[in-house]
Design an enzyme around this catalytic site. Structure first.
Site, mmCIF file in Angstrom:
data_model
loop_
_atom_site.group_PDB
_atom_site.id
_atom_site.type_symbol
_atom_site.label_atom_id
_atom_site.label_comp_id
_atom_site.label_asym_id
_atom_site.label_seq_id
_atom_site.Cartn_x
_atom_site.Cartn_y
_atom_site.Cartn_z
ATOM 1 N N LEU A 7 0.598 -1.261 -0.173
ATOM 2 C CA LEU A 7 -0.079 0.004 0.083
ATOM 3 C C LEU A 7 0.755 1.296 0.029
ATOM 4 O O LEU A 7 0.306 2.387 0.103
ATOM 5 C CB LEU A 7 -1.110 -0.013 1.242
ATOM 6 N N CYS A 8 2.390 1.075 -0.311
ATOM 7 C CA CYS A 8 2.989 2.261 -0.617
ATOM 8 C C CYS A 8 3.008 2.902 -1.791
ATOM 9 O O CYS A 8 2.910 2.256 -2.769
ATOM 10 C CB CYS A 8 4.401 1.963 -0.173
ATOM 11 N N HIS A 9 3.057 4.303 -1.682
ATOM 12 C CA HIS A 9 2.657 5.109 -2.964
ATOM 13 C C HIS A 9 4.251 5.064 -3.617
ATOM 14 O O HIS A 9 5.204 5.164 -2.956
ATOM 15 C CB HIS A 9 2.483 6.403 -2.660
ATOM 16 N N MET A 19 8.748 4.489 5.259
ATOM 17 C CA MET A 19 8.768 3.125 4.720
ATOM 18 C C MET A 19 9.980 3.063 3.760
ATOM 19 O O MET A 19 10.673 1.994 3.861
ATOM 20 C CB MET A 19 7.535 2.520 4.019
ATOM 21 N N GLU A 20 10.445 4.093 3.216
ATOM 22 C CA GLU A 20 11.525 3.819 2.112
ATOM 23 C C GLU A 20 12.959 3.878 2.983
ATOM 24 O O GLU A 20 13.811 3.088 2.986
ATOM 25 C CB GLU A 20 11.683 5.147 1.391
ATOM 26 N N ASP A 55 23.915 -11.664 4.669
ATOM 27 C CA ASP A 55 24.304 -12.281 3.285
ATOM 28 C C ASP A 55 25.760 -12.505 3.147
ATOM 29 O O ASP A 55 26.389 -13.542 2.806
ATOM 30 C CB ASP A 55 23.572 -11.863 2.079
#
Length: 163
Positions: free
Chosen positions: A81-83, A117-118, A132
């Site tokens: 739901l992120c733009h 969110m970014e 990793d």
């Protein structure tokens, strides 16, 4: 004081309780910034290998930094739901600590919605990239304490986490 949301204020649900992308079309564009942090907990031996540039897979910090920046740009592909937004800047810093590596990301934009969110995605993926890169020498490395520490801009203005 709790940051727990009031159910009536959840903006990603419509009246029927279905997920939706929030309409930000009427919001004024403002400069927005978000800073997130996380930790990669390592043994002293693994930390030393990273510091000395002697890990089998190469330059851990360079790979993690690029992975974090790339991830920030892919956030709307990963979080439903992120733009999609035009990022104006993304930076990822990795700092050695006695317990491992602290990862910090800063994301910026000028637009109608924030970049929390970014920044969080950048930290998460940078930390995964560290894992990793070192998993061949330490499978027990741990990602921890990924969180938003600061946001600026928009209607709510400045918010800083209590550390």
């Amino acid at each position: 004081m709790s940051d727990a949301p009031d159910a009536a204020k959840l903006t990603h649900l419509d009246e029927a309780g279905h997920a939706r992308m929030v309409d930000v079309g009427a919001k004024a564009p403002t400069v927005r910034l978000a800073v997130a942090r996380g930790e990669v907990r390592l043994s002293p031996d693994t930390l030393r290998l990273v510091q000395e540039g002697k890990t089998p897979k190469g330059d851990v910090l360079a790979v993690a930094r690029i992975a974090g920046i790339m991830a920030a740009k892919k956030t709307p592909d990963l979080i439903p739901l992120c733009h999609p937004i035009a990022l104006t800047s993304v930076g990822v810093e990795l700092t050695f600590r006695e317990w491992g590596i602290e990862v910090e990301a800063q994301a910026e934009t000028t637009g109608p919605t924030g970049v929390e969110m970014e920044a969080l995605t950048a930290v998460s993926v940078a930390a995964l990239a560290v894992y990793d890169m070192v998993k061949g020498v330490e499978r027990g490395a741990r990602l921890a304490n990924i969180r938003l520490v600061r946001k600026e801009g928009g209607k709510s203005g400045l918010w800083t986490a209590e550390e």
